[in-house]
Design a protein around this motif. Structure first.
Motif, short mmCIF file in Angstrom:
data_model
loop_
_atom_site.label_atom_id
_atom_site.label_comp_id
_atom_site.label_asym_id
_atom_site.label_seq_id
_atom_site.Cartn_x
_atom_site.Cartn_y
_atom_site.Cartn_z
N SER A 192 0.84 -1.35 -0.05
CA SER A 192 -0.03 0.02 0.07
C SER A 192 0.85 1.14 -0.24
N THR A 194 0.10 5.68 0.81
CA THR A 194 -0.82 6.56 1.21
C THR A 194 -0.33 8.08 1.08
N GLY A 197 -2.71 9.86 4.58
CA GLY A 197 -3.70 8.81 5.22
C GLY A 197 -4.57 8.23 3.85
N ASN A 198 -4.57 8.98 2.79
CA ASN A 198 -5.45 8.54 1.81
C ASN A 198 -4.90 7.44 0.72
N VAL A 199 -5.20 6.42 0.58
CA VAL A 199 -4.67 5.25 -0.26
C VAL A 199 -4.58 5.63 -1.75
N ALA A 200 -3.60 5.37 -2.47
CA ALA A 200 -3.23 5.80 -3.65
C ALA A 200 -3.17 4.46 -4.47
N THR A 212 2.87 5.96 -8.74
CA THR A 212 1.72 6.05 -8.10
C THR A 212 0.71 7.17 -8.65
N THR A 214 -1.41 10.22 -7.33
CA THR A 214 -1.93 10.70 -5.83
C THR A 214 -3.49 10.94 -6.05
N PRO A 215 -3.99 10.64 -4.64
CA PRO A 215 -5.43 10.67 -4.23
C PRO A 215 -5.58 12.44 -4.00
N VAL A 224 3.88 10.87 3.32
CA VAL A 224 3.75 9.52 2.31
C VAL A 224 4.14 8.25 2.79
N SER A 232 6.78 -0.68 7.24
CA SER A 232 6.49 0.33 6.41
C SER A 232 7.50 1.37 6.74
N THR A 234 7.76 6.08 6.53
CA THR A 234 7.16 7.09 6.40
C THR A 234 8.05 8.21 5.76
#
Length: 247
Positions: A192, A194, A197-200, A212, A214-215, A224, A232, A234
């Motif tokens: 995943s 994000t 916090g929004n999934v891309a 990717t 961007t949402p 990111v 994960s 960040t």
């Protein structure tokens, strides 16, 4: 006349001690109809190596004084693994995997390469185990040890956690839809991505590159986060959403 252990693999080879009285000069020990190899003998015990067999058999000791009453010995089929889920996880271990197969009731240990863990038996066809830490990223063999023997043949992959080294471009409109390239390490098993916090949606290009889109997002800098089977990473404030002009 106790027997210890009273079970072993169907292939034989278990060292079994039979205790009792008047056992001196034992001439034969039979597991069902098959003779066992006597390795030690005293007035109170006979040590033998079990022959191959199946099911439950009677064990009898023969001495110059006669043949003993029978004691049961249980042959345990060798385990068979049919699946490991999930098939990969962090090098640090600590995640739980489920192993399915047959003959798992007496499972006493599960080895991931050179590291061993004690499983929780759910039933004869399933067990769970907390994966121990691995020495390094990469595939290792998984083996299950039961009273029936050891079964290998399944591979588990230790995965290093990802690192993000660059996000390009680093900004775009709040409406989203910007094509962004993330570079770093250990990105092959990316699960995943994000932005704030929004999934891309993403595509793994190589172990060092993920692309990717961007949402949509609110104006401002966002983190990111990229997650793979090993953990994960960040990139704090690595992408900035820019509001469009207003008239």
């Amino acid at each position: 006349m106790p027997i210890s252990p009273n079970q072993g693999p169907s292939g034989g080879g278990t060292s079994v001690i039979i205790t009792g009285t008047n056992l001196s000069n034992a001439s034969a020990v039979r597991f069902g109809t098959k003779p066992a190899t006597i390795t030690a003998n005293s007035p109170t015990s006979v040590t033998v190596v079990s022959p191959s067999g199946s099911g439950v058999v009677d064990v009898r000791v023969t001495t110059p004084g006669g043949t003993s009453n029978p004691l049961p010995f249980f042959y345990v089929p060798a385990p068979l693994k049919t699946g490991v889920d999930p098939l990969s996880g962090p090098t640090a271990g600590g995640n739980v995997v489920t192993i399915t197969g047959t003959g798992l009731t007496t499972a006493s240990s599960v080895s991931f390469g050179a590291s061993t863990a004690v499983p929780t038996v759910v039933n004869d066809g399933q067990l769970t185990v907390v994966v121990p830490a691995g020495a390094a990223a990469g595939p290792v063999g998984v083996s299950v040890t039961t009273a029936g023997g050891v079964h290998n043949g399944v591979t588990y992959v230790y995965v290093d956690g990802p690192t993000i080294t660059d996000v390009d471009p680093a900004s775009g409109p709040t409406s989203g839809g910007t094509a962004v390239t993330i570079t770093g390490t250990s990105l092959t098993t990316t699960g995943s991505v994000t932005f704030g916090g929004n999934v891309a949606p993403f595509t793994v290009v190589s172990d060092s590159t993920v692309t990717t889109l961007t949402p949509p997002g609110a104006a401002g800098a966002v983190d990111v986060v990229l997650t793979n089977d090993g953990g994960s990473d960040t990139a704090v404030g690595a992408y900035t959403y820019v509001a469009g002009p207003g008239i």
